[in-house]
Design a protein around this motif. Sequence first.
Motif, PDB file in Angstrom:
ATOM      1  N   GLY A   1       4.437  11.622  -4.711  1.00 33.51           N
ATOM      2  CA  GLY A   1       3.508  11.468  -3.615  1.00 33.51           C
ATOM      3  C   GLY A   1       2.965  12.786  -3.110  1.00 33.51           C
TER       4      GLY A   1
ATOM      5  N   CYS B   1      -0.548   3.342   4.052  1.00 31.94           N
ATOM      6  CA  CYS B   1      -1.151   4.461   4.769  1.00 31.94           C
ATOM      7  C   CYS B   1      -2.007   3.929   5.912  1.00 31.94           C
TER       8      CYS B   1
ATOM      9  N   HIS C   1      -1.000   8.628   8.422  1.00 27.87           N
ATOM     10  CA  HIS C   1       0.447   8.449   8.364  1.00 27.87           C
ATOM     11  C   HIS C   1       0.789   7.607   7.147  1.00 27.87           C
ATOM     12  N   ILE C   2       1.838   8.007   6.453  1.00 29.15           N
ATOM     13  CA  ILE C   2       2.216   7.398   5.174  1.00 29.15           C
ATOM     14  C   ILE C   2       3.651   6.920   5.251  1.00 29.15           C
TER      15      ILE C   2
ATOM     16  N   ARG D   1       6.667   5.181   2.687  1.00 29.42           N
ATOM     17  CA  ARG D   1       7.116   4.748   1.361  1.00 29.42           C
ATOM     18  C   ARG D   1       7.731   3.373   1.543  1.00 29.42           C
TER      19      ARG D   1
ATOM     20  N   PHE E   1      -1.279  10.690  -5.138  1.00 28.79           N
ATOM     21  CA  PHE E   1      -0.084   9.904  -4.866  1.00 28.79           C
ATOM     22  C   PHE E   1       0.722   9.623  -6.133  1.00 28.79           C
TER      23      PHE E   1
ATOM     24  N   TRP F   1       3.221   2.539  -1.424  1.00 30.82           N
ATOM     25  CA  TRP F   1       2.843   3.244  -0.212  1.00 30.82           C
ATOM     26  C   TRP F   1       2.003   2.368   0.716  1.00 30.82           C
TER      27      TRP F   1
ATOM     28  N   ASP G   1       8.724   8.384   5.767  1.00 27.47           N
ATOM     29  CA  ASP G   1       7.355   8.564   6.235  1.00 27.47           C
ATOM     30  C   ASP G   1       6.950  10.026   6.288  1.00 27.47           C
TER      31      ASP G   1
END
Length: 341
Positions: free
Chosen positions: A246, A189, A198-199, A201, A242, A187, A207
């Motif tokens: 996640g 972030c 905002h994340i 992968r 996570f 991840w 996202d």
Amino acid sequence: MSTAVEAPTVWDIAVDDAPVSLSARGDLVAVAGAEGTVRVLDAAMGAETGSLELPGGSLSVQLAPDAGHLAATGPMGYALWRRTDGRTTVRESGAWSAAAAWADPERVAIASGRRALVLDTDGEELWRTDPAASTVTDLAWMRQGRRLAVAAYGAVHGHERHTPKPVVTYPYVGSHLALAVAPTGRWICSGNQDASIHIWRIRDAGDLTMSGYPEKISRLAFDDSGFWLAADGAPDITVWDFSGKGPEGTAPRSLRCHETITALAWRPGAGGQLASGGDDGTVALWYATAGRAQQRLRPARELTGDGTAVAALAWAGPHLLIAAYRNGRVRAYGVPSRAAL
């Protein structure tokens, strides 16, 4: 129930430049001051072992993984320091340099204006990124130092070694204030000006945005396991899970102690223990992953200060927590074993 205690102080010193950043590696602690003085201290005793001056002030300091070198950044440039002889290399670039990140003991990335520079320990430039859309606000290494993540307005870009153009782009329309890469490599972030996290992968750039925070997100930190992310953005610290697939569709744990959060630092190891600092001078210690999602936790212990805001926290090993206060105090607290926290 939390327990307020007299701080178990190992050492306590005063510096004459208001601290803004801490870094602890090996047997050293580095303290950067707002006016540009960076002091290097012995972690066990607090004695000064070196120093440097960064013209224009400092914003961040990072010791190399082996504590053999140091990088400091500030509004007007950056500096490198070598432990063996105290040699200091200062670059007054005139570019806002927000952050530094070490790939390994031999390479460091510096945010320098709209670019990221990758340097060796002599300050020689190995390569640089193409200019971003705006000032680089944070950066982090991925894949054991083989890829550099660079955050600027509108996206986080991933660069392989010696590739000025990004090989991957993680878009998000907004201003990124903080960047965190999971140690698992799964991840990326960003904490953002628009009060969101905002994340992405990493494997497929899928996202997710976690919004609704009352304040901007300027502090993000993964623990050593890579399964837990702590964030500010409210009076509560939020801790997201996570593990597994996640955090999508889940709720965080909430940690309430400070009116304003000023520092976050996970205890080394995968025990789920977190230290936080607030503008009231309190340092709180948490079993941050206890309980269930949506549960509000209270500190396991509070270390009472003198009412001056905490500027930064750093762990010098699992049993020594360093706290820098805005009045110039720097203290090392002895922290008991995990079970006795």
